[in-house]
Design a protein around this motif. Structure first.
Motif, PDB file in Angstrom:
ATOM      1  N   ALA A  60       0.828  -1.203   0.000  1.00 51.09           N
ATOM      2  CA  ALA A  60       0.000   0.000   0.000  1.00 51.09           C
ATOM      3  C   ALA A  60       0.864   1.255   0.000  1.00 51.09           C
ATOM      4  N   GLN A  61       0.537   2.180  -0.914  1.00 54.74           N
ATOM      5  CA  GLN A  61       1.234   3.455  -0.984  1.00 54.74           C
ATOM      6  C   GLN A  61       0.604   4.435   0.003  1.00 54.74           C
ATOM      7  N   GLN A  62       1.231   5.602   0.126  1.00 55.91           N
ATOM      8  CA  GLN A  62       0.790   6.562   1.137  1.00 55.91           C
ATOM      9  C   GLN A  62      -0.684   6.934   0.972  1.00 55.91           C
ATOM     10  N   SER A  63      -1.125   7.171  -0.253  1.00 57.95           N
ATOM     11  CA  SER A  63      -2.516   7.564  -0.467  1.00 57.95           C
ATOM     12  C   SER A  63      -3.478   6.469  -0.007  1.00 57.95           C
ATOM     13  N   ARG A  64      -3.106   5.210  -0.252  1.00 60.88           N
ATOM     14  CA  ARG A  64      -3.951   4.094   0.182  1.00 60.88           C
ATOM     15  C   ARG A  64      -3.928   3.957   1.698  1.00 60.88           C
ATOM     16  N   LEU A  65      -2.799   4.194   2.309  1.00 57.59           N
ATOM     17  CA  LEU A  65      -2.710   4.127   3.768  1.00 57.59           C
ATOM     18  C   LEU A  65      -3.616   5.173   4.405  1.00 57.59           C
ATOM     19  N   ILE A  66      -3.655   6.354   3.828  1.00 57.64           N
ATOM     20  CA  ILE A  66      -4.554   7.403   4.336  1.00 57.64           C
ATOM     21  C   ILE A  66      -5.998   6.949   4.226  1.00 57.64           C
ATOM     22  N   GLU A  67      -6.354   6.324   3.094  1.00 62.14           N
ATOM     23  CA  GLU A  67      -7.712   5.810   2.920  1.00 62.14           C
ATOM     24  C   GLU A  67      -8.058   4.770   3.988  1.00 62.14           C
ATOM     25  N   ILE A  68      -7.130   3.854   4.237  1.00 59.68           N
ATOM     26  CA  ILE A  68      -7.358   2.803   5.233  1.00 59.68           C
ATOM     27  C   ILE A  68      -7.573   3.417   6.609  1.00 59.68           C
ATOM     28  N   LEU A  69      -6.708   4.347   6.969  1.00 57.75           N
ATOM     29  CA  LEU A  69      -6.813   4.976   8.288  1.00 57.75           C
ATOM     30  C   LEU A  69      -8.110   5.762   8.434  1.00 57.75           C
ATOM     31  N   GLU A  70      -8.505   6.441   7.377  1.00 53.70           N
ATOM     32  CA  GLU A  70      -9.766   7.184   7.430  1.00 53.70           C
ATOM     33  C   GLU A  70     -10.954   6.238   7.577  1.00 53.70           C
ATOM     34  N   GLU A  71     -10.891   5.076   6.909  1.00 55.28           N
ATOM     35  CA  GLU A  71     -11.942   4.063   7.052  1.00 55.28           C
ATOM     36  C   GLU A  71     -11.983   3.546   8.484  1.00 55.28           C
ATOM     37  N   TRP A  72     -10.812   3.307   9.059  1.00 59.15           N
ATOM     38  CA  TRP A  72     -10.751   2.817  10.440  1.00 59.15           C
ATOM     39  C   TRP A  72     -11.298   3.858  11.409  1.00 59.15           C
ATOM     40  N   MET A  73     -10.971   5.121  11.163  1.00 57.61           N
ATOM     41  CA  MET A  73     -11.477   6.170  12.041  1.00 57.61           C
ATOM     42  C   MET A  73     -12.997   6.263  11.955  1.00 57.61           C
ATOM     43  N   LYS A  74     -13.534   6.170  10.752  1.00 58.19           N
ATOM     44  CA  LYS A  74     -14.987   6.235  10.573  1.00 58.19           C
ATOM     45  C   LYS A  74     -15.676   5.094  11.302  1.00 58.19           C
ATOM     46  N   ALA A  75     -15.031   3.913  11.319  1.00 57.18           N
ATOM     47  CA  ALA A  75     -15.598   2.740  11.982  1.00 57.18           C
ATOM     48  C   ALA A  75     -15.240   2.680  13.458  1.00 57.18           C
ATOM     49  N   ASP A  76     -14.475   3.668  13.940  1.00 56.02           N
ATOM     50  CA  ASP A  76     -14.001   3.687  15.331  1.00 56.02           C
ATOM     51  C   ASP A  76     -13.296   2.383  15.671  1.00 56.02           C
ATOM     52  N   ARG A  77     -12.441   1.940  14.772  1.00 55.29           N
ATOM     53  CA  ARG A  77     -11.705   0.697  14.972  1.00 55.29           C
ATOM     54  C   ARG A  77     -10.582   0.917  15.987  1.00 55.29           C
ATOM     55  N   LYS A  78     -10.435  -0.020  16.916  1.00 49.39           N
ATOM     56  CA  LYS A  78      -9.426   0.108  17.965  1.00 49.39           C
ATOM     57  C   LYS A  78      -8.096  -0.477  17.491  1.00 49.39           C
ATOM     58  N   ALA A  79      -7.606   0.040  16.383  1.00 48.30           N
ATOM     59  CA  ALA A  79      -6.364  -0.461  15.793  1.00 48.30           C
ATOM     60  C   ALA A  79      -5.178   0.275  16.405  1.00 48.30           C
ATOM     61  N   THR A  80      -4.207  -0.482  16.889  1.00 46.44           N
ATOM     62  CA  THR A  80      -3.077   0.114  17.601  1.00 46.44           C
ATOM     63  C   THR A  80      -2.326   1.155  16.772  1.00 46.44           C
ATOM     64  N   PRO A  81      -1.978   0.909  15.500  1.00 50.88           N
ATOM     65  CA  PRO A  81      -1.266   1.958  14.748  1.00 50.88           C
ATOM     66  C   PRO A  81      -2.101   3.213  14.529  1.00 50.88           C
ATOM     67  N   LEU A  82      -3.409   3.061  14.348  1.00 51.00           N
ATOM     68  CA  LEU A  82      -4.276   4.234  14.226  1.00 51.00           C
ATOM     69  C   LEU A  82      -4.232   5.042  15.510  1.00 51.00           C
ATOM     70  N   LYS A  83      -4.343   4.374  16.653  1.00 57.04           N
ATOM     71  CA  LYS A  83      -4.332   5.077  17.930  1.00 57.04           C
ATOM     72  C   LYS A  83      -2.998   5.787  18.138  1.00 57.04           C
ATOM     73  N   ALA A  84      -1.925   5.161  17.705  1.00 53.57           N
ATOM     74  CA  ALA A  84      -0.609   5.788  17.856  1.00 53.57           C
ATOM     75  C   ALA A  84      -0.508   7.053  17.011  1.00 53.57           C
ATOM     76  N   LEU A  85      -0.986   6.992  15.786  1.00 51.52           N
ATOM     77  CA  LEU A  85      -0.932   8.163  14.905  1.00 51.52           C
ATOM     78  C   LEU A  85      -1.852   9.276  15.402  1.00 51.52           C
ATOM     79  N   GLN A  86      -3.033   8.911  15.907  1.00 53.80           N
ATOM     80  CA  GLN A  86      -3.910   9.921  16.494  1.00 53.80           C
ATOM     81  C   GLN A  86      -3.203  10.623  17.647  1.00 53.80           C
TER      82      GLN A  86
END
Length: 227
Positions: A60-86
């Protein structure tokens, strides 16, 4: 007597609305720009690697990673890397004075009292340890980190699984019966009770589901159990 108290954040030490109406929108609005500007920083690069692994998209390239993270945020997913970046994004917000961390006055008073009693206080939240420290270091009433002995996040395990609480007890070198866990969430309290923790459900909002745990409407209504 209780030797340690483990505290949830949302709905327990602070309001759910602060997280969902202040912190989450702040991170969501800045996520893409943050990754574009800091994607090569070692700490950020490590979390992006973890996103690729967790999403099973190793290329996954940077643009796709942003899409994934935005999807996780919308779903309030408790993903450790998302929480770290937040947490990294919120750090900028706290340091710039864009907001302060909400902590209920009754929570502050009781944390200070329990600390004076010699009871060790810990935080266990789905937000990263970094985000936890920032919230309490930049709270509405100032720096509260001197009251806290330690922090646990999803790297310890999911909050709704009893094994996570057994790991906490082992880390603290205590029996579950020596520990009190405070949360507003029944599934978390059930998991802690299965690990032999004492539990109290914080019921700060109307129409909350009530379980089989002792109930308190605020920290000042919490009664410390005896063994």
């Amino acid at each position: 007597m209780i030797h340690a108290i483990v505290l949830d954040i949302e709905g327990t030490t602070g309001s759910i609305s602060f997280v969902h109406e202040v912190l989450f929108p702040y991170a969501r609005a800045r996520l893409a720009d943050f990754i574009r500007h800091h994607g090569d920083d070692p700490a950020v690069r490590e979390q992006l690697r973890a996103v690729r692994e967790l999403a099973d998209e190793p290329d996954a390239q940077q643009s796709r990673l942003i899409e994934i993270l935005e999807e996780w945020m919308k779903a309030d997913r408790k993903a450790t890397p998302l929480k770290a970046l937040q947490g990294m994004i919120w750090e900028e917000g706290y340091r710039q004075g864009d907001f302060t961390g909400h902590v209920y006055p009754d929570a502050v008073a009781c944390m200070e009292f329990w600390h004076r009693m010699g009871i060790a206080l810990y935080i266990y939240s789905s937000g990263s340890v970094k985000a936890q420290k920032l919230l309490f270091a930049h709270s509405d009433v100032g720096d509260l980190t001197s009251l806290l002995t330690g922090y646990f996040d999803t790297t310890t395990g999911p909050k709704k699984e009893s094994e996570s609480y057994r790991r906490i007890a082992a880390h603290l070198a205590l029996s579950g019966r020596d520990i009190l866990f405070l949360s507003d969430t029944l599934a978390e309290l059930d998991a802690a009770a299965a690990a032999n923790f004492h539990t109290v459900q914080l019921v700060r909002e109307k129409d909350m589901a009530i379980g089989d745990h002792p109930v308190a409407t605020g920290f000042d209504a919490v009664r410390l159990p005896e063994k």
